[in-house]
Design a protein around this motif. Structure first.
Motif, PDB file in Angstrom:
ATOM      1  N   MET A   1       0.839  -1.202   0.000  1.00  0.00           N
ATOM      2  CA  MET A   1       0.000   0.000   0.000  1.00  0.00           C
ATOM      3  C   MET A   1       0.876   1.254   0.000  1.00  0.00           C
ATOM      4  SD  MET A   1      -3.123   0.883   2.606  1.00  0.00           S
ATOM      5  CE  MET A   1      -3.610  -0.756   3.047  1.00  0.00           C
ATOM      6  N   LYS A   2       0.692   2.138  -0.986  1.00  0.00           N
ATOM      7  CA  LYS A   2       1.498   3.365  -1.052  1.00  0.00           C
ATOM      8  C   LYS A   2       0.865   4.448  -0.180  1.00  0.00           C
ATOM      9  CE  LYS A   2       2.066   4.532  -5.418  1.00  0.00           C
ATOM     10  NZ  LYS A   2       2.481   4.949  -6.736  1.00  0.00           N
ATOM     11  N   ILE A   3       1.431   4.644   1.014  1.00  0.00           N
ATOM     12  CA  ILE A   3       0.817   5.601   1.941  1.00  0.00           C
ATOM     13  C   ILE A   3       1.574   6.924   1.944  1.00  0.00           C
ATOM     14  CG2 ILE A   3       0.338   6.074   4.386  1.00  0.00           C
ATOM     15  CD1 ILE A   3      -0.215   3.096   4.740  1.00  0.00           C
ATOM     16  N   VAL A   4       0.819   8.006   1.943  1.00  0.00           N
ATOM     17  CA  VAL A   4       1.413   9.337   2.061  1.00  0.00           C
ATOM     18  C   VAL A   4       0.783  10.033   3.265  1.00  0.00           C
ATOM     19  CG1 VAL A   4       1.587  11.613   0.971  1.00  0.00           C
ATOM     20  CG2 VAL A   4       1.908   9.577  -0.407  1.00  0.00           C
ATOM     21  N   VAL A   5       1.634  10.638   4.099  1.00  0.00           N
ATOM     22  CA  VAL A   5       1.120  11.417   5.233  1.00  0.00           C
ATOM     23  C   VAL A   5       1.139  12.896   4.853  1.00  0.00           C
ATOM     24  CG1 VAL A   5       1.555  12.146   7.624  1.00  0.00           C
ATOM     25  CG2 VAL A   5       1.862   9.739   6.984  1.00  0.00           C
ATOM     26  N   LEU A   6       0.001  13.553   5.013  1.00  0.00           N
ATOM     27  CA  LEU A   6      -0.077  14.988   4.742  1.00  0.00           C
ATOM     28  C   LEU A   6      -0.405  15.697   6.044  1.00  0.00           C
ATOM     29  CD1 LEU A   6      -2.445  14.972   1.589  1.00  0.00           C
ATOM     30  CD2 LEU A   6       0.062  14.930   1.609  1.00  0.00           C
ATOM     31  N   LYS A   7       0.415  16.677   6.415  1.00  0.00           N
ATOM     32  CA  LYS A   7       0.129  17.401   7.660  1.00  0.00           C
ATOM     33  C   LYS A   7      -0.201  18.857   7.345  1.00  0.00           C
ATOM     34  CE  LYS A   7       1.450  20.255  11.120  1.00  0.00           C
ATOM     35  NZ  LYS A   7       2.235  21.488  11.215  1.00  0.00           N
ATOM     36  N   PHE A   8      -1.291  19.333   7.902  1.00  0.00           N
ATOM     37  CA  PHE A   8      -1.674  20.735   7.710  1.00  0.00           C
ATOM     38  C   PHE A   8      -1.556  21.473   9.032  1.00  0.00           C
ATOM     39  CE2 PHE A   8      -3.623  18.347   4.325  1.00  0.00           C
ATOM     40  CZ  PHE A   8      -3.281  19.106   3.222  1.00  0.00           C
ATOM     41  N   GLY A   9      -0.766  22.541   9.025  1.00  0.00           N
ATOM     42  CA  GLY A   9      -0.559  23.332  10.231  1.00  0.00           C
ATOM     43  C   GLY A   9      -1.715  24.291  10.463  1.00  0.00           C
ATOM     44  N   GLY A  10      -1.717  24.911  11.630  1.00  0.00           N
ATOM     45  CA  GLY A  10      -2.791  25.825  12.014  1.00  0.00           C
ATOM     46  C   GLY A  10      -3.021  26.921  10.990  1.00  0.00           C
ATOM     47  N   THR A  11      -1.923  27.393  10.390  1.00  0.00           N
ATOM     48  CA  THR A  11      -2.057  28.470   9.412  1.00  0.00           C
ATOM     49  C   THR A  11      -2.768  27.979   8.153  1.00  0.00           C
ATOM     50  OG1 THR A  11       0.175  27.867   8.741  1.00  0.00           O
ATOM     51  CG2 THR A  11      -0.036  29.782  10.163  1.00  0.00           C
ATOM     52  N   SER A  12      -2.674  26.688   7.853  1.00  0.00           N
ATOM     53  CA  SER A  12      -3.313  26.147   6.642  1.00  0.00           C
ATOM     54  C   SER A  12      -4.795  25.848   6.847  1.00  0.00           C
ATOM     55  CB  SER A  12      -2.620  24.854   6.215  1.00  0.00           C
ATOM     56  OG  SER A  12      -1.269  25.095   5.958  1.00  0.00           O
ATOM     57  N   VAL A  13      -5.223  25.743   8.109  1.00  0.00           N
ATOM     58  CA  VAL A  13      -6.639  25.458   8.382  1.00  0.00           C
ATOM     59  C   VAL A  13      -7.256  26.604   9.194  1.00  0.00           C
ATOM     60  CG1 VAL A  13      -6.374  22.947   8.283  1.00  0.00           C
ATOM     61  CG2 VAL A  13      -6.037  24.086  10.465  1.00  0.00           C
ATOM     62  N   TYR A 124      -9.498   1.012   7.695  1.00  0.00           N
ATOM     63  CA  TYR A 124     -10.228   2.150   7.128  1.00  0.00           C
ATOM     64  C   TYR A 124      -9.641   2.535   5.761  1.00  0.00           C
ATOM     65  CZ  TYR A 124     -12.670   6.607   6.952  1.00  0.00           C
ATOM     66  OH  TYR A 124     -13.473   7.654   6.567  1.00  0.00           O
ATOM     67  N   LEU A 125      -8.296   2.503   5.675  1.00  0.00           N
ATOM     68  CA  LEU A 125      -7.652   2.818   4.389  1.00  0.00           C
ATOM     69  C   LEU A 125      -8.059   1.790   3.329  1.00  0.00           C
ATOM     70  CD1 LEU A 125      -4.002   3.749   5.532  1.00  0.00           C
ATOM     71  CD2 LEU A 125      -5.709   5.319   4.597  1.00  0.00           C
ATOM     72  N   LYS A 126      -8.101   0.528   3.743  1.00  0.00           N
ATOM     73  CA  LYS A 126      -8.467  -0.534   2.786  1.00  0.00           C
ATOM     74  C   LYS A 126      -9.869  -0.338   2.236  1.00  0.00           C
ATOM     75  CE  LYS A 126      -5.395  -4.115   4.455  1.00  0.00           C
ATOM     76  NZ  LYS A 126      -5.293  -4.929   5.669  1.00  0.00           N
ATOM     77  N   LYS A 127     -10.718   0.245   3.078  1.00  0.00           N
ATOM     78  CA  LYS A 127     -12.104   0.485   2.628  1.00  0.00           C
ATOM     79  C   LYS A 127     -12.214   1.776   1.814  1.00  0.00           C
ATOM     80  CE  LYS A 127     -14.171  -1.592   6.687  1.00  0.00           C
ATOM     81  NZ  LYS A 127     -14.538  -1.045   8.000  1.00  0.00           N
ATOM     82  N   GLY A 128     -11.059   2.394   1.536  1.00  0.00           N
ATOM     83  CA  GLY A 128     -11.085   3.614   0.706  1.00  0.00           C
ATOM     84  C   GLY A 128     -11.308   4.900   1.479  1.00  0.00           C
ATOM     85  N   GLY A 129     -11.199   4.839   2.795  1.00  0.00           N
ATOM     86  CA  GLY A 129     -11.446   6.049   3.584  1.00  0.00           C
ATOM     87  C   GLY A 129     -10.202   6.931   3.697  1.00  0.00           C
TER      88      GLY A 129
END
Ligand code: ADP
Ligand code: ASP
Ligand code: MG
Length: 404
Positions: A1-13, A124-129
């Motif tokens: 499974m090709k997993i990517v972690v994306l982090k959004f900081g307070g300024t981005s949200v 959850y990832l396997k189910k497409g979430g």
């Protein structure tokens, strides 16, 4: 499974508009068939407000309740992102740290992630979430909510990347990457394309807020490459990676500065073995971090002056501890709240003589007085009057040709 972690900081949200934009970024990755784990911080300003509330309630606010309180901002941001993704047709849900769980060890307010249970998220990832995970928080073995230090969502992202063996870890923020110095303080700051863990760790520890120091240490130990980029502008960012991957080094890679230091001087301390330990032991017991230390050579062999720096917020506590310390004798106690540390950082300085001289001369040419100096293999820090920080950054940036 090709997993990517994306982090959004307070300024981005930081606003509804920005959260809608974040959802678009996530959707673009999803289209490329990546399995995504998204980490979010609280909307900008929210954690600070919660910290202020804790102080208004009590100056001795329970540290376990502090963690419950200040980690709540992340829950709000994650649910807003997940709901927006659902709105645009994707499968998503928020995951609070205790639901995964993300386990931590150590003291409240400053815990460390030591284990992340993968089962539920993998299912959850396997189910497409698309799981939207709260940064900054965890739970300890007593099932109490913990937090992992200010700016800690960066470390949450790195640890998720580690446990899920992610292919990439992208830190989205409000600047285009890591710059030679804070681009909001110096217009001429330049984006750094690639930087080593060691240099980034020094830059972060010495004031570059763009990455939390603990997260860089975790990334270095686990050999996780980090991409830092803007959530507002589509441009390549900065790669934080191992030294081996970097072929060309400048002498100096970047400059950092702090704005919340204080200087304490004990004048006329008895010069005998064990005195420094007597002074610093009660400070360390009270979790006060002493940073730079200088002790003058005793002129008469009996007395000396001892100077050290601490965080400004610890000043009143420090004053109290020293004045009540019956084990030490001194003539006078002096404090200065208006000091800042300016540092030059670069692995290139290891092999280049004369860097210290160039730094001191550049500062002298601007009539900037150096109060305390500390060095390591790849950094030189000086303590100067806070009013001179901007001038120091301009002159050092020029001296080490960082704008090129
Ligand atoms: P986030 O909310 O994404 O976690 P932070 O506010 O924690 O963002 O960090 C981003 C900020 O870090 C920038 O707005 C910038 O002012 C500051 N910063 C300090 N030093 C640097 C540097 N060397 N390069 C880039 N940004 C820096
Ligand atoms: N929201 C937390 C803080 O403000 C964590 C983070 O921003 O990474 O410190
Ligand atoms: Mg941050």
């Amino acid at each position: 499974m090709k997993i990517v972690v994306l982090k959004f900081g307070g300024t981005s949200v930081g606003s509804i508009k920005k959260i809608k934009n974040v959802a678009k970024i996530i959707k673009a990755y999803h289209k490329k068939r990546y399995k995504l784990i998204v980490v979010s911080s609280a909307m900008s300003g929210v954690t600070n407000e919660l910290v202020k509330k804790s102080k208004d309630i009590s100056d001795n606010f329970s540290s376990s309740e502090y963690d419950v309180l200040v980690s709540s901002g992340e829950q709000v941001a994650c649910s807003l992102i997940a709901a927006r993704l659902i709105h645009i047709g994707l499968k998503s849900r928020s995951w609070l740290s205790w639901q995964i769980p993300i386990m931590t060890e150590g003291y409240h307010k400053n815990s460390k992630i030591n284990l992340i249970n993968k089962n539920k998220i993998l299912n959850y990832l396997k189910k497409g979430g698309i799981p939207i995970v709260t940064g900054f928080q965890g739970i300890n073995e007593n099932e109490r909510i913990t937090t992992i230090g200010r700016g800690g969502s960066d470390a949450s992202a790195i640890m998720l990347a580690k446990f899920f063996k992610a292919e990439r870890c992208v830190i989205y923020t409000d600047v285009e990457g890591v710059y030679t110095t804070d681009p909001n303080k110096l217009k001429k700051a330049k984006k750094i394309k690639i930087i080593s863990y060691e240099e980034m760790l020094e830059m972060a520890s010495l004031g570059a807020k763009v990455m939390q120091p603990v997260s860089i240490q975790d990334a270095r130990l686990n050999r996780i490459d980090i991409e830092v980029k803007s959530s507002f502008i589509k441009k390549s960012g900065t790669l934080i990676t191992k030294r081996k991957n970097i072929t060309k080094n400048k002498i100096i890679t970047g400059l950092s500065s702090t704005q919340n230091d204080a200087k304490v001087t004990l004048v006329g301390v008895k010069d005998k073995p064990g005195v420094a330990a007597m002074i610093f032991k009660p400070l360390s017991k009270n979790l006060i971090n002493v940073d730079m230390v200088v002790q003058n050579i005793s002129a008469n062999g009996k007395e000396t002056d001892l100077t050290f720096t601490i965080k400004r917020e610890d000043l009143s506590k420090t004053k109290k501890i020293i004045s009540e310390n019956k084990n030490i004798n001194y003539r006078r106690l002096l404090f200065d709240k208006n000091v800042s540390k300016v540092s030059i950082i670069g692995v290139g300085m290891v092999a280049t003589p004369g860097v210290t001289f160039r730094m001191f001369q550049a500062l002298a040419s601007q009539k900037i007085n150096i109060q305390v100096i500390s060095t390591s293999e790849i950094k030189i820090s000086v303590l100067i009057s806070s009013k001179n920080v901007k001038k120091a950054l301009i002159t050092l940036h020029k001296e080490f040709k960082l704008e090129r």
